[in-house]
Design a protein around this motif. Structure first.
Motif, PDB file in Angstrom:
ATOM      1  N   GLU A  12     -74.655  18.891  45.734  1.00  0.00           N
ATOM      2  CA  GLU A  12     -75.179  19.454  47.013  1.00  0.00           C
ATOM      3  C   GLU A  12     -75.726  20.945  47.120  1.00  0.00           C
ATOM      4  OE1 GLU A  12     -72.061  19.398  50.282  1.00  0.00           O
ATOM      5  OE2 GLU A  12     -72.747  21.176  50.999  1.00  0.00           O
ATOM      6  N   VAL A  13     -74.937  21.790  46.133  1.00  0.00           N
ATOM      7  CA  VAL A  13     -75.416  22.920  45.947  1.00  0.00           C
ATOM      8  C   VAL A  13     -76.949  23.306  45.219  1.00  0.00           C
ATOM      9  CG1 VAL A  13     -74.931  25.421  45.716  1.00  0.00           C
ATOM     10  CG2 VAL A  13     -73.233  23.987  45.884  1.00  0.00           C
ATOM     11  N   THR A  14     -76.931  22.483  44.437  1.00  0.00           N
ATOM     12  CA  THR A  14     -78.356  22.478  43.522  1.00  0.00           C
ATOM     13  C   THR A  14     -79.391  21.955  44.405  1.00  0.00           C
ATOM     14  OG1 THR A  14     -77.177  22.826  41.424  1.00  0.00           O
ATOM     15  CG2 THR A  14     -79.331  22.166  41.293  1.00  0.00           C
ATOM     16  N   SER A  15     -79.031  20.687  44.911  1.00  0.00           N
ATOM     17  CA  SER A  15     -80.459  20.177  45.676  1.00  0.00           C
ATOM     18  C   SER A  15     -80.839  21.351  46.688  1.00  0.00           C
ATOM     19  CB  SER A  15     -79.823  18.866  46.189  1.00  0.00           C
ATOM     20  OG  SER A  15     -78.849  18.968  47.401  1.00  0.00           O
ATOM     21  N   THR A  16     -80.064  22.212  47.214  1.00  0.00           N
ATOM     22  CA  THR A  16     -80.227  23.149  48.017  1.00  0.00           C
ATOM     23  C   THR A  16     -80.944  24.481  47.506  1.00  0.00           C
ATOM     24  OG1 THR A  16     -78.419  22.316  49.286  1.00  0.00           O
ATOM     25  CG2 THR A  16     -79.404  24.336  50.384  1.00  0.00           C
ATOM     26  N   VAL A  17     -80.363  24.849  46.601  1.00  0.00           N
ATOM     27  CA  VAL A  17     -80.826  26.216  45.699  1.00  0.00           C
ATOM     28  C   VAL A  17     -81.388  25.622  44.336  1.00  0.00           C
ATOM     29  CG1 VAL A  17     -80.092  28.332  44.513  1.00  0.00           C
ATOM     30  CG2 VAL A  17     -78.623  27.437  46.209  1.00  0.00           C
ATOM     31  N   ALA A  18     -82.769  25.204  44.458  1.00  0.00           N
ATOM     32  CA  ALA A  18     -83.484  24.279  43.415  1.00  0.00           C
ATOM     33  C   ALA A  18     -84.083  25.388  42.576  1.00  0.00           C
ATOM     34  CB  ALA A  18     -84.176  23.368  44.158  1.00  0.00           C
ATOM     35  N   ALA A  19     -83.588  25.854  41.722  1.00  0.00           N
ATOM     36  CA  ALA A  19     -84.144  26.906  40.881  1.00  0.00           C
ATOM     37  C   ALA A  19     -83.446  26.670  39.534  1.00  0.00           C
ATOM     38  CB  ALA A  19     -84.276  28.234  41.447  1.00  0.00           C
ATOM     39  N   ALA A  20     -84.274  27.009  38.447  1.00  0.00           N
ATOM     40  CA  ALA A  20     -83.871  27.170  37.267  1.00  0.00           C
ATOM     41  C   ALA A  20     -82.506  28.087  37.065  1.00  0.00           C
ATOM     42  CB  ALA A  20     -84.924  27.542  36.176  1.00  0.00           C
ATOM     43  N   GLY A  21     -81.760  27.884  36.274  1.00  0.00           N
ATOM     44  CA  GLY A  21     -80.416  28.748  35.999  1.00  0.00           C
ATOM     45  C   GLY A  21     -79.282  28.103  36.588  1.00  0.00           C
ATOM     46  N   GLY A  22     -79.445  26.910  37.345  1.00  0.00           N
ATOM     47  CA  GLY A  22     -78.384  26.159  37.821  1.00  0.00           C
ATOM     48  C   GLY A  22     -77.340  26.924  38.644  1.00  0.00           C
ATOM     49  N   GLN A  23     -75.887  26.700  37.870  1.00  0.00           N
ATOM     50  CA  GLN A  23     -74.904  27.409  38.489  1.00  0.00           C
ATOM     51  C   GLN A  23     -74.999  29.136  38.747  1.00  0.00           C
ATOM     52  OE1 GLN A  23     -74.575  25.261  36.261  1.00  0.00           O
ATOM     53  NE2 GLN A  23     -73.565  23.511  37.285  1.00  0.00           N
ATOM     54  N   TYR A  24     -75.691  29.547  37.651  1.00  0.00           N
ATOM     55  CA  TYR A  24     -76.119  31.045  37.640  1.00  0.00           C
ATOM     56  C   TYR A  24     -76.669  31.291  38.991  1.00  0.00           C
ATOM     57  CZ  TYR A  24     -79.516  34.976  37.491  1.00  0.00           C
ATOM     58  OH  TYR A  24     -79.951  35.937  37.652  1.00  0.00           O
ATOM     59  N   THR A  25     -77.792  30.511  39.452  1.00  0.00           N
ATOM     60  CA  THR A  25     -78.516  30.890  40.534  1.00  0.00           C
ATOM     61  C   THR A  25     -77.652  30.490  41.744  1.00  0.00           C
ATOM     62  OG1 THR A  25     -80.539  30.197  39.206  1.00  0.00           O
ATOM     63  CG2 THR A  25     -80.805  30.568  41.785  1.00  0.00           C
ATOM     64  N   GLN A  26     -76.846  29.372  41.778  1.00  0.00           N
ATOM     65  CA  GLN A  26     -76.164  29.257  42.828  1.00  0.00           C
ATOM     66  C   GLN A  26     -75.128  30.515  43.029  1.00  0.00           C
ATOM     67  OE1 GLN A  26     -73.746  25.915  42.031  1.00  0.00           O
ATOM     68  NE2 GLN A  26     -75.407  24.688  41.336  1.00  0.00           N
ATOM     69  N   ALA A  27     -74.487  31.018  41.930  1.00  0.00           N
ATOM     70  CA  ALA A  27     -73.584  32.182  42.261  1.00  0.00           C
ATOM     71  C   ALA A  27     -74.293  33.442  42.897  1.00  0.00           C
ATOM     72  CB  ALA A  27     -73.022  32.459  40.838  1.00  0.00           C
ATOM     73  N   LYS A  28     -75.517  33.474  42.235  1.00  0.00           N
ATOM     74  CA  LYS A  28     -76.382  35.006  42.763  1.00  0.00           C
ATOM     75  C   LYS A  28     -76.659  34.739  44.173  1.00  0.00           C
ATOM     76  CE  LYS A  28     -80.431  34.554  42.196  1.00  0.00           C
ATOM     77  NZ  LYS A  28     -82.153  34.375  41.522  1.00  0.00           N
ATOM     78  N   HIS A  29     -77.068  33.522  44.795  1.00  0.00           N
ATOM     79  CA  HIS A  29     -77.184  33.337  46.287  1.00  0.00           C
ATOM     80  C   HIS A  29     -75.793  33.205  47.138  1.00  0.00           C
ATOM     81  CE1 HIS A  29     -81.228  32.203  44.863  1.00  0.00           C
ATOM     82  NE2 HIS A  29     -81.612  32.604  46.012  1.00  0.00           N
ATOM     83  N   ILE A  30     -74.884  32.749  46.593  1.00  0.00           N
ATOM     84  CA  ILE A  30     -73.588  32.697  47.179  1.00  0.00           C
ATOM     85  C   ILE A  30     -72.540  33.466  47.280  1.00  0.00           C
ATOM     86  CG2 ILE A  30     -71.894  30.700  47.673  1.00  0.00           C
ATOM     87  CD1 ILE A  30     -74.136  28.697  46.787  1.00  0.00           C
ATOM     88  N   VAL A  31     -72.144  34.021  45.762  1.00  0.00           N
ATOM     89  CA  VAL A  31     -71.227  35.037  45.509  1.00  0.00           C
ATOM     90  C   VAL A  31     -71.408  36.064  45.469  1.00  0.00           C
ATOM     91  CG1 VAL A  31     -68.932  35.123  44.234  1.00  0.00           C
ATOM     92  CG2 VAL A  31     -69.859  32.798  44.536  1.00  0.00           C
ATOM     93  N   GLY A  32     -72.105  36.582  44.244  1.00  0.00           N
ATOM     94  CA  GLY A  32     -72.581  37.740  44.258  1.00  0.00           C
ATOM     95  C   GLY A  32     -73.264  38.201  42.971  1.00  0.00           C
ATOM     96  N   PRO A  33     -73.461  39.232  42.313  1.00  0.00           N
ATOM     97  CA  PRO A  33     -74.218  39.516  41.007  1.00  0.00           C
ATOM     98  C   PRO A  33     -73.287  39.473  39.850  1.00  0.00           C
ATOM     99  CG  PRO A  33     -74.800  41.447  42.623  1.00  0.00           C
ATOM    100  CD  PRO A  33     -73.910  40.550  43.422  1.00  0.00           C
ATOM    101  N   LEU A  34     -72.038  39.823  40.260  1.00  0.00           N
ATOM    102  CA  LEU A  34     -71.181  40.327  39.078  1.00  0.00           C
ATOM    103  C   LEU A  34     -70.874  38.813  38.482  1.00  0.00           C
ATOM    104  CD1 LEU A  34     -69.671  41.849  37.040  1.00  0.00           C
ATOM    105  CD2 LEU A  34     -67.753  41.959  38.528  1.00  0.00           C
ATOM    106  N   MET A  35     -70.386  37.774  39.625  1.00  0.00           N
ATOM    107  CA  MET A  35     -70.148  36.488  39.621  1.00  0.00           C
ATOM    108  C   MET A  35     -71.271  35.686  38.839  1.00  0.00           C
ATOM    109  SD  MET A  35     -67.684  34.265  40.293  1.00  0.00           S
ATOM    110  CE  MET A  35     -67.496  33.453  38.732  1.00  0.00           C
ATOM    111  N   ALA A  36     -72.508  36.113  39.216  1.00  0.00           N
ATOM    112  CA  ALA A  36     -73.846  35.341  38.675  1.00  0.00           C
ATOM    113  C   ALA A  36     -74.064  35.757  37.028  1.00  0.00           C
ATOM    114  CB  ALA A  36     -75.102  35.636  39.507  1.00  0.00           C
TER     115      ALA A  36
END
Lengths: 55, 479
Positions: free
Chosen positions: B80-104
């Motif tokens: 669900e998340v990656t088909s929406t945040v479709a960028a290299a980095g996978g979970q890193y990119t998800q965390a960046k957009h959804i949680v915040g920089p330290l989590m990312a």
């Protein structure tokens, strides 16, 4: 058995070749193209072109 | 923007935000499947059997299925998340957009460590397999495994350097062969074709059923992860698939289904032939259980097939790990979480070539200088920390951008049940890991706390704060 000793040498040689191939190409690329071009990749290009996220 | 032709050969990978050289969008769902299953399938060929040593055959099966539930939740949430945040980095990119920089930052490091350690573990295993083949072919004395370990890392790094399409097509072929080998072994040894050699009744009765009781099942959970560890790596292909919304959920969910089948068949054939004491000792007993089962079948063809399958699964895993670790490192460089120098793309091969080269010596150091069990344990711990992030991530994602507020390639069902199940299973697995590897767990968490402090007090000032949020989404709900 001699064969495996030769294979060991072959593995060393091939490893060096693969490593050298990458290093030479890396050097060529970095000296041919500007840093501005090489690091110009931006995230989300496809989304910017195709998605407006209006459901 | 509306006039941009995304099918254009000249514009491929480049777009309105100024990208002159970008990653190439050439992959399909089969490549996504090959990336995910390729990383994992080596866990079926070796490693999972430590779960049998921890609690017996039944405990290993229960751990296999519980871990299967854990990873099904991972696959659904990731899809669900990656088909929406479709960028290299996978979970890193998800965390960046959804949680915040330290989590990312932390998630990015989990990914790089998990995959680089796994790559090193696979290279060590490949070196060992070559030495076994040398011994079987009559070589006297100890074979020097180092040149073969280095060759695996260098050749696969070179393949990754030269282009993602060839890399993952290669993975698709060798992963498919390794998976078919398991199916053939099952069909040939269980009586479907020819005589059955299974002896489940005799091998699993009495004290052999659950030799250490229920605590054995808990302890087995640690190694139950080996059946599926790495399927979340499919998300790293997000920026290189032609259709993220279709290919990522399709490839990831097909991948977890494949692994559930492969894991159950592997357990069934191995515990039906090998005594649990031998099967559960992955060091002095059965190092490669599927291969040992093939040897006990008495069929030369099966021995060859499973031997090739073992080697191919190992290579596919190392290959996929190089692909994934380099994408995570590249993405962090591109956002200046790491030096921006790492965010370079090769103008001809369209790969993150500096990230690939940079991670080669790190993989070599671990492959040549660290014991296999420690390398794999650090990989598992980093992976587990990543899985713990996922339920928090999806809960925040659904809260900030509820269904129907943005387009999703896939909507996973029964939310928040998968998130809660995943979080509960992660807690159980942390406890199981603590039972066996408490020191490493504490050391690993200590390491991530130290690098988090470094990021917060020093590195964050260099991050491209405005440029890193790239998705054309509406403001999150409540902001």
């Amino acid at each position: 058995m001699q064969t495996w000793n030769y294979l060991e040498y072959a593995a060393w040689g091939l490893s060096a070749l693969f490593g050298l191939a990458m290093l030479v190409d890396w050097f060529r690329t970095d000296t041919t193209y500007s840093e501005d071009v090489l690091t110009s990749s931006r995230e989300g290009e496809l989304e910017a072109m195709t998605e407006e996220h209006k459901v | 923007m509306a006039q941009t032709n995304i099918g254009s050969k000249t514009m491929d990978g480049m777009g309105p935000k100024g990208t002159k050289v970008g990653l190439l969008r050439v992959l399909g769902p089969a490549h996504v499947w090959a990336l995910g299953v390729g990383i994992v399938l080596v866990g079926e060929y070796m490693g999972w059997n430590f779960a049998v040593g921890k609690g017996g055959a039944y405990a290993a099966l229960i751990a296999c299925w519980f871990a299967g539930i854990l990873y099904t939740c991972v696959a659904m949430i990731d899809s669900e998340v990656t088909s929406t945040v479709a960028a290299a980095g996978g979970q890193y990119t998800q965390a960046k957009h959804i949680v915040g920089p330290l989590m990312a930052f932390n998630v990015g490091l989990y990914l790089v460590f998990a995959y680089t350690m796994l790559e090193a573990g696979n290279a060590i295993t490949a070196g060992y397999l070559v030495s076994v083949v040398a011994g079987m072919s009559g070589h006297e004395g100890a074979l020097d495994q180092r040149p073969f370990i280095i060759l695996v890392i260098m050749s696969l790094a070179w393949l990754n350097y030269r282009g993602v399409l060839a890399t993952l097509t290669f993975n698709l072929i060798i992963t498919a062969i390794a998976f078919v080998a398991i199916l053939v072994l099952f069909v040939a040894t269980t009586g479907i074709v020819g005589a059955s050699i299974m002896q489940h009744g005799a091998l699993m009765e009495g004290a052999a059923a659950l030799p250490y009781g229920w605590i054995g099942i808990l302890a087995a959970m640690h190694f139950g992860l080996w059946f599926y560890l790495g399927i979340e790596g499919t998300t790293q292909a997000a920026e290189e698939v032609r259709s993220p919304a279709r290919a990522l959920p399709f490839g990831t969910l097909a991948g977890i289904m494949t692994l559930l089948i492969a894991a159950t068949l592997t357990w069934y054939v191995c515990v039906g032939v090998l005594p649990w004491e031998f099967l559960g000792d992955g060091v002095n007993g059965s190092v490669a259980p599927l291969f040992d089962t093939a040897r006990l079948s008495g069929s030369t063809g099966l021995v060859w097939l499973l031997g090739i399958g073992t080697l191919f699964a190992t290579l596919a895993s190392a290959n996929g790990c190089i692909n994934d670790a380099s994408r995570a490192w590249f993405s962090m460089g591109r956002d200046k979480y790491l030096p921006g120098w790492f965010g370079a793309v090769h103008p001809t091969y369209r790969t993150p070539y500096r990230a690939i080269i940079f991670l080669v010596p790190i993989a070599l150091i671990f492959a040549l200088g660290a014991p296999l069990d420690q390398v794999i344990t650090f990989s598992i711990l980093s992976g587990l920390l990543g899985y713990t992030f996922m339920p928090l991530n999806i809960i925040m994602f659904r809260r900030k951008w509820p269904l129907n507020s943005i387009k999703r390639g896939y909507e996973h069902p029964f939310h928040p049940v998968p998130a809660i199940v995943l979080l509960s299973l992660c807690a159980i697995t942390f406890f199981a890991v603590f039972l066996g590897y408490g020191t490493q767990l504490v050391a690993m968490i200590g390491f991530y706390i130290v690098v988090s402090l470094w990021f917060h007090f020093w590195r964050y000032r260099f991050v491209s704060r405005g440029a890193q949020f790239t998705m054309p989404w509406p403001k999150p709900k409540g902001y």
